[in-house]
Scaffold this motif. Sequence first.
Motif, short mmCIF file in Angstrom:
data_model
loop_
_atom_site.label_atom_id
_atom_site.label_comp_id
_atom_site.label_asym_id
_atom_site.label_seq_id
_atom_site.Cartn_x
_atom_site.Cartn_y
_atom_site.Cartn_z
N PHE B 578 -9.85 0.92 3.58
CA PHE B 578 -9.00 -0.02 4.32
C PHE B 578 -7.57 0.02 3.80
O PHE B 578 -6.62 0.01 4.55
CB PHE B 578 -9.57 -1.44 4.19
CG PHE B 578 -8.77 -2.47 4.92
CD1 PHE B 578 -8.68 -2.42 6.30
CD2 PHE B 578 -8.11 -3.48 4.25
CE1 PHE B 578 -7.94 -3.37 6.99
CE2 PHE B 578 -7.36 -4.43 4.94
CZ PHE B 578 -7.28 -4.37 6.31
N ARG B 579 -7.44 0.08 2.46
CA ARG B 579 -6.13 0.26 1.84
C ARG B 579 -6.27 1.42 0.86
O ARG B 579 -7.37 1.75 0.44
CB ARG B 579 -5.73 -0.99 1.06
CG ARG B 579 -5.63 -2.24 1.90
CD ARG B 579 -5.05 -3.38 1.09
NE ARG B 579 -5.87 -3.69 -0.07
CZ ARG B 579 -5.59 -4.64 -0.95
NH1 ARG B 579 -4.47 -5.33 -0.82
NH2 ARG B 579 -6.37 -4.89 -1.96
N PRO B 580 -5.15 2.01 0.46
CA PRO B 580 -5.26 3.03 -0.58
C PRO B 580 -5.79 2.41 -1.87
O PRO B 580 -5.57 1.22 -2.11
CB PRO B 580 -3.82 3.52 -0.78
CG PRO B 580 -3.01 2.88 0.28
CD PRO B 580 -3.77 1.75 0.86
N THR B 581 -6.48 3.16 -2.67
CA THR B 581 -6.94 2.69 -3.97
C THR B 581 -6.15 3.43 -5.05
O THR B 581 -6.07 4.66 -5.01
CB THR B 581 -8.44 2.96 -4.14
OG1 THR B 581 -9.12 2.33 -3.06
CG2 THR B 581 -8.95 2.40 -5.45
N ARG B 582 -5.57 2.70 -5.97
CA ARG B 582 -4.83 3.33 -7.06
C ARG B 582 -5.71 3.33 -8.30
O ARG B 582 -6.28 2.31 -8.66
CB ARG B 582 -3.52 2.58 -7.33
CG ARG B 582 -2.60 2.55 -6.12
CD ARG B 582 -1.39 1.69 -6.36
NE ARG B 582 -0.36 2.38 -7.12
CZ ARG B 582 0.80 1.82 -7.45
NH1 ARG B 582 1.07 0.57 -7.12
NH2 ARG B 582 1.71 2.51 -8.13
#
Lengths: 88, 972
Positions: B578-582
């Motif tokens: 859903f969102r980038p993962t850092r």
Amino acid sequence: MRIPCPFCGDRDVSEFAYLGDAGVVRPFPDAADAGERVFESVYLRDNPRGRHAELWYHASGCRGWLRVDRDTATHEVASAVLTRAPSL
Amino acid sequence: MTFRFDGRTYNGFAGDTLASALLANGVRLFGRSFKYHRPRGVLTAGSEEPNALVELGDGAWREPNTRATVTELFEGLSARSQNRWPTLGVDLGAVNGLLAPFIAAGFYYKTFMWPAAFWEKVYEPLIRHAAGLGRASEHADPDDYEKAHAFCDVLVVGGGPAGLAAALAAGRSGARVLLCDEDFRFGGRLNGDRCQIDDGPGGLWAEQAEAELRALPNVQLLGRTTVFGVYDGQTYGALERVTDHLGAVPGLPRQRLWKIVARRTVLAAGAIERSIAFGGNDRPGVMMASAVRTYVNRFGVAPGRTGVVFTCNDNGWSTAFDLAEAGLASPTIVDARTAPARHLLERAAALGVRVILGAQVVDTAGAKALRSVTVALGDGHATTLPADLLAVAGGWNPTLALSNHLGARPVWRSDLEAFAPGPLPPGMTAAGAANGAFTLAAALRGGAAAGAEAACACGHKVVAHDAPRADDEPSASSALWHVAASRAKAFIDFQHDVTVDDIVLAEREGYRSVEHLKRYTTLGMATDQGKMANVAGLAIMAALTDRSIPEVGVTTARPPYTPVAIGAFGGPHRGPAFRPTRLTASHDWARAQGAVFVETGLWLRPQWYARPGETDWLQSVCREVTAVRSAVGVCDVSTLGKIDVQGPDAAAFLDRVYINTFSALPVGKARYGVMLRDDGIVFDDGTTARLGPEHFVMTTTTANAARVMQHLEHARQVSWPDLDVQLASITEQWAQYAVAGPRARQLLEAMLDDAIALSDEAFPYLACGEFAWRGMTVRLFRVSFSGELAYELAVPARHGRAVLQALMQAGAPMGVTPYGTEALAVLRIEKGHVAGPELNGTTTAADLGLGRMMARKKDFIGRTLAGRPGLVDPARPALVGLTAVNPAARLRSGAHLLKTGEKPSLEADQGYLTSVAYSPTLERWLALALVAGGRERMGERLTAHDPLRGPDIEVEICSPVFVDPEGARLHA
């Protein structure tokens, strides 16, 4: 909507963050009426229909703060300039 | 190809739609209507279809309200009819038809008012069961979706004659052209109509045009692609159905959502044939005249054997001619006009087509399919004709939705008796039927002109080509919206079961404005958005109120033009994506150590490291805290925002963004700093170190890193562009590890050898330095969040994992323990340090006990408004510590504080617990809290009230610094 970033070129609005009226000038802090004027600059903003000079931040681009001349009714962008000339 | 409908297996052909294949198999009944459960069949052959809606697919793949008319047939396709119970043939809901007098427009506003309590429990479930269309799958969407971007000179919307001509004109000039058509076959009406272009069939011309376009490298054709929305900045949304016609294909998405930026656009979306409101105009077998031609000419399907054509224009006659030429039993033409053109009459006579002039169809009969039509003759008599097919030709409405998406309204053209495009969105021109050019020659001419003009506007040179020759005879028409003599239900909006009577009722009850009409009757509010219904509804309202159609006005058209699955808008951004993962440099190492991760912003951070045998998170966290307090721990703090600040005015700049002074900070020292927002509330905090006279490294909280960067850039570029200072985010470039505990120095000395002297005299509290170690640049800061002797070691991110492993190796003899964010929180709560729960957007520096940091002799952001009376009121909530009087009691963050014995109320509220932790050091629960006038209330006892989770607990106010208030450990 698209904003012509002077540094990066024509970009989609999703790359930018909006702040608001570009005409707001940070008041001189030592003036006698500084409290009143800072209050106005922080809280009392115009929200005109039509042409409006606004601040936009190119968050997903060059990180430049832009002064964007935009029509709030049609979303037409007349111009976009950097608020501070890049010191390259 | 074999496919299934309502459990039965049928055969069809490649190139069929579900509708054409079912019609070919003799299926007339496709579903039941929304409100009255009337039997419904196929009305159109396009995306405007309001009737032939089916549930497509099974299980999680089930998609309701799918238009059979645009569903391309594939092997194994499975569909079901909708809104019927128990079966399509025997539908008990049809009893609603008998109740029709009571469920006209607005019925539930009136009928189900009283008693109010009945609404939720009785009326609504009943209505929801009885009304409605398809059923949602109620499972997560199992398909994959993609997003794509396209940029072009000329976007052509629609691949009919006008669109193909536009794409050819622009494409031949060398312009970058994108041609989109919602159909799986380019050609538009050329596929459905018998027509000639340059002495050949129209369909052949379309194939040749498509082939030429495909050969041009600067032209891209997107079939099965609907341009569904127009957005600001000449941006268009389009949906490409990539594998809907193939079933599931591994490796390919089901659909692709396009975001198209086009310098110019040619709207060649064609037109939609309109129905005529007469009694029983919804019966299966009643079909648009153009759709009949499409089924006969394109699909080779006879939608009926005994055809009647009801028309008010010349165009409808071609349907009868096509039926006759296809060898179907002589059709009958019922024309409402009395004197059509002589050449029509001559051709009808030649083909044996019976013609009835000055007549209107008033009613139809047939249980589940059309059996006969009743025609009111010009002389006042009526006649009944046997028919299993009634083709209706009510004239044409240009397809205008895209021209109105930015707010423009269409204009009424009385010469066409239709709305045509009004002011168009920037960069758009309209051509062909969408522009009211209804003859084939005009469509080809207009398309070519629009394409050439668009290419010119993009700087391309256009070479003139001869326009293809085609029919240019306009279709004479006399608008007919409504057969007034009809007594039976005459439908306007088929999908929402809105009839002429409903519009009459709305008018009588005062809902005359177009917006009121829409909402009162739900005209045009179904999934088809009234493509067939809106203009007819307006025309009838205009007649009822003695106004012209443009005086009645139109409702607003909004995207999407046809339904788009939410999954397509989401694209691949769902679930973990859903969102980038850092991830930090040592993420894999942490996972191997049993780390449980927590999301902080986009980052994943180790929350604690579970060891074998540990069954409870608190067990792990207590072990980690104890290790830090008694030996040494290592915590990955790479996620803190790190900003490099350089320039001659760097120190002056920091003085203006922090409440405290950094210009006086010596090189080689770090300092804790607090930033305010313009309104005087605390914004963020962190330590900033001075590496050189003009070089600082700032840290921010993890969550605020991007916002601080934006804030600093605003200060630098907008507020003080005169300051010579530059900023760079270096969060990603440096991995950073906190090394904390009484043995921290011992560990670092063991690992760094003599790269740097670490005695308290050589490297005291708040010292910082940059030095070389094992060929890399290392930065060391003696800062502490835990209150222990502590350092933060920063190394280039690519070395992060190796350095962390070196720390663990060197620290093994000292009992080094990795610790996560939970232990970090316990340590900082024990020490009274503020974090996110206290920097919550409502607190001032003074509230947090940091008021004395505010410099008096300099200007800084937020200074003026921080001095407002309301923000310096001594009664404001202030940061304090709390312990439970009963050491065994568990405190809960979020609990509110009351004077003992007071009833809970807003007025009695004394404050609330912001952060809570179990302290293994003190062996009890501790809390930080914001308490009204709290600093003057040390020792006072209050009640912590948590109505959600627990009993009231008696607590005592104390200093927020629970451990080592003198700082002996810190300065060790």
